[in-house]
Design an enzyme around this catalytic site. Sequence first.
Site, PDB file in Angstrom:
ATOM      1  CD  GLU A 102      -1.783   2.563   1.378  1.00 36.30           C
ATOM      2  OE1 GLU A 102      -1.875   3.049   0.740  1.00 36.30           O
ATOM      3  OE2 GLU A 102      -1.703   2.213   2.748  1.00 36.30           O
ATOM      4  CB  CYS A 121      -1.440   6.799   2.077  1.00 41.43           C
ATOM      5  SG  CYS A 121      -2.907   5.723   3.074  1.00 41.43           S
TER       6      CYS A 121
END
Length: 476
Positions: free
Chosen positions: A250, A284
């Site tokens: 990720e 993020c």
Amino acid sequence: MTDYPALHMLIAGEKVTGGGRDTEEVINPATEEVLGTLPHATSDDLDRALDAAQSGFREWRSTSADKRATILTNAANLIRERKEDIAGWLTREQGKPLGDGRGEAMYSANLLEFYAQEAKRTYGRTLVRGEGSRVEVQYHPVGPVAGFAPWNFPAINVMRKIGGALAAGCSVIVKPSEETPAAGIALVQALLDAGVPGGAVQCVFGVPSNVSEHLLASPIIRKLTFTGSTPVGKHLAKLAADDLKITTMELGGHGPVLVFDDCDVDKAVKTMAGNKYRNAGQVCVSPIRFLIEESIFEQFRDSFVERAEKVRVGNGLEDGTDMGPMANARGRENIQKLIANAKEAGANLLTGGEVIGNQGFFHQPTVLSEVPTSADIMNNEPFGPVAILNPMSGEDAMIEEANRLPYGLAAYAWTDDAARRRRLAAEVEAGMLAINGGSVSTVDAPFGGVKWSGYGSEDGREGVMACMVPKTIHES
């Protein structure tokens, strides 16, 4: 809320403290005071953790799914009981407002509880064949997992490394960020207190490259899961490839927000401004590039700037704080460089753009507009409290710009046109797309990206299945 705790590692169920080991200081980003001293794992510590993970895997995988589910549910309840302490430690070491810290602790508990139930649903299937033969597909835990978590969400990111693996029957060695260790330690301790074997869940710290290289060089580790920057993710993927370890990545993002003239502009501004400055933009999935149809650009711009200027910046422990400091000095310095570069490239600075005070890593909520694609901030993830507002000519141009970068983590869109929503769902290149809303994260849905934003998923049943491997049995 208790004082910041003494820091330690958890190896084979035991607390490991300094004892002559290398250490580093943990800093409060709001005050720059030293909160504590964190021990680093030696090579012998890491070898001990690996041996414990191997034996812990054998013990934990043989534990029934029902018992694993009960233990994980009990751990989730312990996290809820301890949420005030976890939130306070998290706010001190990371900077976010205390309310956000509470929410993060609760999300971690909810995610673990979801995973607990998924432990009982790792279904296989039977394929019927003629003449008494059959083919059976089973799913088995992949083996010991190494998880590396960043500092921006010290609890959630650690739980994403731990929860799915434990539900699948794997053992885990997790390395939370050395900048934000206390929350991760607390989650691992809750799991141990609930009955997870000491070898099945462990917590280590050290120089990140040293720890990752040591763990990934071992054949004991069968899976790597990492959240962090794209360059580091690429490096770790190469290390994992040497032993053909399974990986979940990720990585970075550069969230586009497509705002069309048929949407509820007030709702879009309210929702996305709140999202933009959440955790000081150190998210993020943070919205970054706002691509706004020309006919509503001025309305959206003026309203967004007004909201940005009302964000209350301060110590996360103080009542009324909307946005805390950035988590470290290097992030704030990077934001300053990106803003200066954007202005040099011709961007308009509408509000903010400056550091705040001379103590702590505070930065003003900032809005830039008409930023050319040549500017660094249009191509590199800022990871800070800066929004980019650019007018766009229409849907085709907006989709083209949204897909221009090699990143594809989260994207957002605001439109009341049902046909357009379907087109965006098909054409926007992202692992997650929020339409007329700001959330792309729920415990029961997969979380992950495409392109340079990584591969594989956490959360949802996918987070469990990512820690399992299929085995096909052919019987005649």
